[in-house]
Design an enzyme around this catalytic site. Sequence first.
Site, short mmCIF file in Angstrom:
data_model
loop_
_atom_site.label_atom_id
_atom_site.label_comp_id
_atom_site.label_asym_id
_atom_site.label_seq_id
_atom_site.Cartn_x
_atom_site.Cartn_y
_atom_site.Cartn_z
N ASN A 42 0.82 -1.22 0.00
CA ASN A 42 0.00 0.00 0.00
C ASN A 42 0.85 1.27 0.00
O ASN A 42 0.34 2.36 0.24
CB ASN A 42 -0.92 0.01 1.22
CG ASN A 42 -1.95 -1.09 1.17
OD1 ASN A 42 -2.44 -1.45 0.11
ND2 ASN A 42 -2.30 -1.64 2.33
N HIS A 130 -15.28 -1.96 4.22
CA HIS A 130 -14.21 -2.69 4.89
C HIS A 130 -14.69 -3.37 6.18
O HIS A 130 -15.64 -2.92 6.82
CB HIS A 130 -13.08 -1.71 5.22
CG HIS A 130 -11.82 -2.36 5.66
ND1 HIS A 130 -11.50 -2.54 6.98
CD2 HIS A 130 -10.79 -2.88 4.94
CE1 HIS A 130 -10.33 -3.13 7.08
NE2 HIS A 130 -9.87 -3.35 5.86
N GLU A 174 -16.75 3.89 1.23
CA GLU A 174 -15.35 4.18 0.98
C GLU A 174 -15.25 5.01 -0.29
O GLU A 174 -16.12 4.90 -1.17
CB GLU A 174 -14.55 2.88 0.83
CG GLU A 174 -14.57 2.00 2.06
CD GLU A 174 -13.87 0.67 1.85
OE1 GLU A 174 -12.78 0.66 1.24
OE2 GLU A 174 -14.40 -0.36 2.31
N HIS A 207 -7.73 4.58 0.94
CA HIS A 207 -6.94 4.28 -0.26
C HIS A 207 -6.85 5.47 -1.22
O HIS A 207 -6.34 5.32 -2.33
CB HIS A 207 -7.54 3.07 -0.98
CG HIS A 207 -7.44 1.81 -0.18
ND1 HIS A 207 -6.33 1.00 -0.19
CD2 HIS A 207 -8.32 1.24 0.68
CE1 HIS A 207 -6.53 -0.02 0.63
NE2 HIS A 207 -7.72 0.10 1.17
#
Length: 379
Positions: A42, A130, A174, A207
């Site tokens: 990541n 998530h 998200e 993200h």
Amino acid sequence: MDLGVVLDRLQSEGNLRTLPQAGHEGKFVLQSGRKMLNLSSNDYLGIASDKLFISEFLEGLVRDGAVFTSSSSRLLTGNSGEAVLLESELARWTGKEDALVFSSGYHMNVEILPAISDSTTLILADKLVHASLIDGIRLSQAKCIRYRHQDLGQLERLVAGNVSRYTTIIIVTESIFSMDGDVTDIAALADIRKRYPGTVLYVDEAHAVGVRGDGGAGVAREQNCTDDVDFLCGTFGKAMASIGAFVSCSRVAKNFLVNRMRPLIYTTALPPVNIKWTRRVLSEIPYMDERRRYLAHISGKVRNALEAIGRKCPSGSNIIPVMAGDSFTAVSLASSMQDAGYYLLAIRPPTVPEGTARLRISLTASVSDVEVDDLISRL
């Protein structure tokens, strides 16, 4: 419960997990005598593998000193000056009134939702949010309905049909989904929020922070709707190459969370040295447009290549799934790619729904164009 029987069942289904031990050398993973290009990280902007960036920070630590533990929760003696400064800087960066720092993204999502909801609250969460958000919802007293992934029509029908039955409706999503890599239309969600009083918008930008939007401030900034997101969440453990997480929100909301979140009250605060590193990264993130453009460039190349060979690609980001279907096929594909020099792992249920096991390509700005072309050829 017979623990051995459960493990045997997981193995028979191809879903048994083990902890892989791996060494790191910049953008490469060293494992079992192999050197593989890391496509499971990541570290989206390549900061964690930037030796010059890290050495400059360490030189400053030697000169100025560092505190390696907070030794207490933030409500006792653990509220370091570094933490206070970081929250002020995060608020300015994201364009919100204030911000609050957490020990991890998982802690953040588990903490906030139970704190801001009660039995008169309805949470409407995207089906693919998530695990940390799901656990936070389960810990709350709120009623929850999971709407179909990215189905904003169904979401609005649920809001319209329930707005008079609950004091608060919280929409949870998200901005970039961690497994499919698809991007949410936050502006459309913001429009729903504005048209239905009592609706609150909670967006996890884990993200996206560092990678998307002006100055890397995320998808909400990219879509010009930051003001309409009540709880704008992000993490330091991905593009920002550190540890911890944050929520940007109103000052009233922050003060409420400080008084209501049990994990914040009882958890030892992040070490000041980690926060100092996060501040150093944050000071540079807004000026990393070249890395962001390059990451978008190579991500587009891989997505287009997959589409060209008939593999449907839902992604609109640098997270790119290669669907396998069943777990055994995914494990086999991962093994094949590792043999070819690419560190990719099989993503299997329950992380993803049954029948959607996959490889998850996570591109970073440290991967070269030549390496991307080689990856495309292998795929």
